[in-house]
Design a protein around this motif. Sequence first.
Motif, PDB file in Angstrom:
ATOM      1  N   MET A  25      62.843  22.670  11.305  1.00 28.92           N
ATOM      2  CA  MET A  25      62.074  23.839  11.592  1.00 28.92           C
ATOM      3  C   MET A  25      61.948  24.662  10.314  1.00 28.92           C
ATOM      4  O   MET A  25      62.893  24.814   9.562  1.00 28.92           O
ATOM      5  N   ILE A  26      60.769  25.213  10.111  1.00 25.01           N
ATOM      6  CA  ILE A  26      60.556  26.084   8.962  1.00 25.01           C
ATOM      7  C   ILE A  26      61.193  27.433   9.269  1.00 25.01           C
ATOM      8  O   ILE A  26      60.981  28.000  10.332  1.00 25.01           O
ATOM      9  N   SER A  27      61.989  27.924   8.341  1.00 24.07           N
ATOM     10  CA  SER A  27      62.631  29.228   8.520  1.00 24.07           C
ATOM     11  C   SER A  27      61.873  30.279   7.732  1.00 24.07           C
ATOM     12  O   SER A  27      61.858  30.249   6.501  1.00 24.07           O
ATOM     13  N   PHE A  28      61.231  31.178   8.459  1.00 19.78           N
ATOM     14  CA  PHE A  28      60.558  32.306   7.842  1.00 19.78           C
ATOM     15  C   PHE A  28      61.464  33.520   7.963  1.00 19.78           C
ATOM     16  O   PHE A  28      62.197  33.662   8.939  1.00 19.78           O
ATOM     17  N   THR A  29      61.382  34.416   7.008  1.00 18.18           N
ATOM     18  CA  THR A  29      62.132  35.664   7.101  1.00 18.18           C
ATOM     19  C   THR A  29      61.483  36.541   8.174  1.00 18.18           C
ATOM     20  O   THR A  29      60.359  36.278   8.615  1.00 18.18           O
ATOM     21  N   GLU A  30      62.178  37.590   8.557  1.00 19.37           N
ATOM     22  CA  GLU A  30      61.613  38.505   9.554  1.00 19.37           C
ATOM     23  C   GLU A  30      60.317  39.133   9.041  1.00 19.37           C
ATOM     24  O   GLU A  30      59.334  39.258   9.784  1.00 19.37           O
ATOM     25  N   CYS A  57      57.561  36.556   9.238  1.00 16.99           N
ATOM     26  CA  CYS A  57      57.125  36.405  10.636  1.00 16.99           C
ATOM     27  C   CYS A  57      56.224  37.563  11.050  1.00 16.99           C
ATOM     28  O   CYS A  57      55.182  37.350  11.674  1.00 16.99           O
ATOM     29  N   ARG A  90      54.468  26.970   2.191  1.00 18.16           N
ATOM     30  CA  ARG A  90      55.765  26.796   2.863  1.00 18.16           C
ATOM     31  C   ARG A  90      55.735  25.579   3.783  1.00 18.16           C
ATOM     32  O   ARG A  90      56.696  24.815   3.844  1.00 18.16           O
ATOM     33  N   TYR A 110      58.038  22.272   3.330  1.00 15.69           N
ATOM     34  CA  TYR A 110      58.894  21.816   4.427  1.00 15.69           C
ATOM     35  C   TYR A 110      58.635  20.350   4.733  1.00 15.69           C
ATOM     36  O   TYR A 110      59.573  19.560   4.879  1.00 15.69           O
ATOM     37  N   THR A 161      61.928  18.634   3.266  1.00 21.45           N
ATOM     38  CA  THR A 161      62.864  18.511   4.379  1.00 21.45           C
ATOM     39  C   THR A 161      62.652  17.238   5.178  1.00 21.45           C
ATOM     40  O   THR A 161      63.609  16.569   5.549  1.00 21.45           O
TER      41      THR A 161
END
Length: 77
Positions: free
Chosen positions: A1-6, A9, A50, A54, A58
């Motif tokens: 899963m791609i992790s975006f910051t708050e 988002c 991004r 990913y 990844t």
Amino acid sequence: MISFTENECDSIISLSNTLEKTRRDDYSGSIKYTFYSIGRNSDTSWIFDRLDSYLSETLGIKVIKQLDAIHLFDYKK
């Protein structure tokens, strides 16, 4: 899963305020949703970068042709 910051988002979600939406309420099932097409441009290219990173770093998937658009979905019950 791609992790975006708050903040990232929030930025992606806020695009729904500026993009044209397409509503899907005519589906015979129980799923109702609205979606927004996000095109690649100078304001949104970071999202696509991004995603490309990913997929390649990844998941080991080589991106042959970069995407021109992605879709942001808003599902309703």
